[in-house]
Design a protein around this motif. Structure first.
Motif, short mmCIF file in Angstrom:
data_model
loop_
_atom_site.label_atom_id
_atom_site.label_comp_id
_atom_site.label_asym_id
_atom_site.label_seq_id
_atom_site.Cartn_x
_atom_site.Cartn_y
_atom_site.Cartn_z
N GLY A 118 0.79 -1.22 0.00
CA GLY A 118 0.00 0.00 0.00
C GLY A 118 0.83 1.27 0.00
N TRP A 119 2.07 1.18 -0.42
CA TRP A 119 2.97 2.35 -0.48
C TRP A 119 2.32 3.49 -1.25
CZ3 TRP A 119 6.87 5.08 1.17
CH2 TRP A 119 7.55 5.94 0.31
N GLN A 120 2.33 4.68 -0.65
CA GLN A 120 1.75 5.86 -1.28
C GLN A 120 2.71 7.04 -1.31
OE1 GLN A 120 -1.25 6.04 -2.81
NE2 GLN A 120 -1.55 3.86 -2.40
N GLY A 121 3.99 6.81 -1.08
CA GLY A 121 4.95 7.90 -1.10
C GLY A 121 5.06 8.57 0.26
N VAL A 122 5.77 9.69 0.27
CA VAL A 122 6.04 10.39 1.53
C VAL A 122 5.08 11.55 1.76
CG1 VAL A 122 8.46 9.73 1.59
CG2 VAL A 122 7.80 11.85 0.44
N ALA A 123 4.02 11.65 0.96
CA ALA A 123 3.04 12.71 1.18
C ALA A 123 2.50 12.63 2.61
CB ALA A 123 1.89 12.57 0.18
N GLY A 124 2.44 13.78 3.24
CA GLY A 124 1.98 13.82 4.63
C GLY A 124 3.08 13.59 5.64
N ARG A 125 4.31 13.38 5.18
CA ARG A 125 5.45 13.21 6.08
C ARG A 125 6.52 14.23 5.71
NH1 ARG A 125 6.37 8.58 9.10
NH2 ARG A 125 8.09 9.88 9.86
N PRO A 126 6.31 15.51 6.04
CA PRO A 126 7.28 16.54 5.68
C PRO A 126 8.63 16.36 6.36
CG PRO A 126 5.63 17.42 7.19
CD PRO A 126 5.15 16.06 6.77
N ASP A 127 8.69 15.53 7.39
CA ASP A 127 9.96 15.28 8.08
C ASP A 127 10.84 14.32 7.29
OD1 ASP A 127 7.93 13.37 8.60
OD2 ASP A 127 9.11 12.54 10.26
N LEU A 193 18.09 3.92 -2.47
CA LEU A 193 17.06 4.91 -2.16
C LEU A 193 16.35 4.50 -0.88
CD1 LEU A 193 14.93 7.17 -2.72
CD2 LEU A 193 13.83 5.57 -4.30
N CYS A 194 16.20 5.45 0.04
CA CYS A 194 15.54 5.16 1.31
C CYS A 194 14.97 6.47 1.86
CB CYS A 194 16.55 4.56 2.29
SG CYS A 194 15.87 4.08 3.88
N GLU A 195 13.71 6.46 2.26
CA GLU A 195 13.08 7.65 2.82
C GLU A 195 13.30 7.65 4.34
OE1 GLU A 195 11.36 6.43 -0.96
OE2 GLU A 195 11.50 5.39 0.97
N VAL A 196 13.95 8.71 4.82
CA VAL A 196 14.34 8.77 6.24
C VAL A 196 13.98 10.13 6.81
CG1 VAL A 196 16.25 7.16 5.87
CG2 VAL A 196 16.68 9.61 5.73
N GLU A 197 14.00 10.21 8.13
CA GLU A 197 13.88 11.49 8.81
C GLU A 197 15.25 12.15 8.77
OE1 GLU A 197 12.23 10.91 12.68
OE2 GLU A 197 10.51 9.78 11.92
N ALA A 198 15.38 13.18 7.94
CA ALA A 198 16.70 13.75 7.67
C ALA A 198 17.30 14.46 8.88
CB ALA A 198 16.60 14.71 6.48
N ASN A 240 17.01 14.54 -0.68
CA ASN A 240 16.25 15.03 -1.81
C ASN A 240 14.77 15.15 -1.47
OD1 ASN A 240 18.35 14.50 -4.30
ND2 ASN A 240 18.54 12.97 -2.68
N ASP A 241 14.10 16.07 -2.17
CA ASP A 241 12.65 16.19 -2.09
C ASP A 241 12.03 15.31 -3.17
OD1 ASP A 241 12.60 18.14 -0.02
OD2 ASP A 241 13.07 19.70 -1.49
N ALA A 242 10.96 14.61 -2.82
CA ALA A 242 10.22 13.81 -3.79
C ALA A 242 9.24 14.73 -4.51
CB ALA A 242 9.48 12.68 -3.10
#
Length: 259
Positions: A118-127, A193-198, A240-242
C-alpha cells in the motif's frame, strides 16, 4: 527489536527483478515548468510499473569534487526498458529538458528492494526526505557485495521498513551506462534509495545495528560493514525532495495498475 510480519511488505527477489531507467539531470535554473511536464508525461506501455522524480536538497556526504546535479529520475519496468522510453528519455529528448548528465539501466538487487504494502509515497510526512546513496563497488567484489546485500542488509532494512522507521529501502545495481557527460567527473554502479527522517540522521549504522543483530551471525552493523570498506566507495550521498512519486504499484504484490 521484535520480529516484523513479512506479510506487511513487498520484497522484489531474484525471480522477479525489475529494471530501472535512471536519469541524472541538472536544471541550471528553476525547474518548475519541466517538473510539471514530468508529472503529466504519458506512460511507456504495460511494462512500466512506476516512476518518480527527486530534486536535490543537500549533500549528506561526498568523496567527489563533481558538481552537484539537480534531479534524479527513476522509471521502473518489468523485464526490459522499451525502445520508445529510451528514445524519448535518452536519445531523442524533447526541447526544454534539463541537461542529461547520465542515463543508465539498473536492476533491483535481490531481497534488497523492499516497500510496505500500500505504499503511497512520503506525502503527509514533511519530516522525511529521500536519501540517495551513490556507491561504486569494485568489479572484483560485485558478487560478494550482492550476497551481503541479499543475506544481511536487505533483510535488516526490511525490518525497519516494516516498523515504519524507513519509508522504503530500494537497492539497485547498474547494468549499463547509456550516456555519461564528461562534465560528470564521478561514477557509481549502485544506487540506494531510502526515505528517512533527515533531521538528526547520522547514517545507517545506528538504524541498522539492532536489525542486523537478528540476521547476521557475527552480529550488528560493525560485523557486517567491516567487510564492505575494501569493496566499495561512496562518491556521493544526498538528501532530496520527492517531486513526483507515481510508484504506488511497487507496493502491490502483483505490481498491478502500471504507470
Amino acid at each position: 527489536m521484535p520480529r516484523m510480519a513479512e506479510t506487511t511488505l513487498v520484497t522484489i527477489g531474484s525471480d522477479a527483478r525489475l529494471v530501472v531507467l535512471a536519469r541524472t539531470l541538472h536544471a541550471p535554473g528553476p525547474a518548475t515548468a519541466w517538473e510539471a511536464r514530468f508529472a503529466d508525461r504519458a506512460a511507456f506501455g504495460e511494462t512500466c510499473v512506476g516512476r518518480a522524480l527527486y530534486r536535490h536538497r543537500s549533500v549528506f556526504r561526498t568523496a567527489s569534487d563533481a558538481p552537484v546535479w539537480s534531479h534524479l529520475e527513476l522509471t521502473y519496468f518489468r523485464d526490459l526498458v522499451p525502445a520508445d522510453a529510451l528514445r524519448v528519455l535518452v536519445f531523442d529528448r524533447p526541447p526544454g529538458e534539463p541537461d542529461l548528465l547520465r542515463a543508465e539501466i539498473l536492476a533491483t538487487t535481490p531481497a534488497s528492494f523492499v516497500l510496505p504494502r500500500g505504499w503511497q509515497g512520503v506525502a503527509g510526512r514533511p519530516d522525511r526526505q529521500a536519501s540517495l546513496e551513490y556507491l561504486d563497488v569494485r568489479p572484483a567484489h560485485l558478487g560478494a557485495y550482492r550476497e551481503i546485500m541479499r543475506r544481511f542488509i536487505g533483510p535488516a532494512a526490511a525490518r525497519l521498513v516494516a516498523s515504519g522507521r524507513f519509508g522504503t529501502f530500494r537497492a539497485m545495481e547498474t547494468l549499463a551506462v547509456l550516456v555519461s557527460d564528461p562534465a560528470l567527473t564521478t561514477g557509481w554502479n549502485q544506487i540506494h534509495l531510502c526515505e528517512v527522517e533527515a533531521e538528526g540522521f547520522g547514517g545507517f549504522g545506528r538504524e541498522l545495528d539492532a536489525a542486523l543483530r537478528e540476521v547476521a551471525p557475527d552480529g550488528g552493523f560493525a560485523g557486517v560493514f567491516a567487510g564492505l570498506g575494501p569493496m566499495r566507495t561512496i562518491p556521493r550521498w544526498t538528501f532530496n525532495d520527492a517531486v513526483v512519486e507515481a510508484d504506488a504499484a511497487l507496493g502491490r504484490p502483483d505490481l498491478s495498475d502500471p504507470c
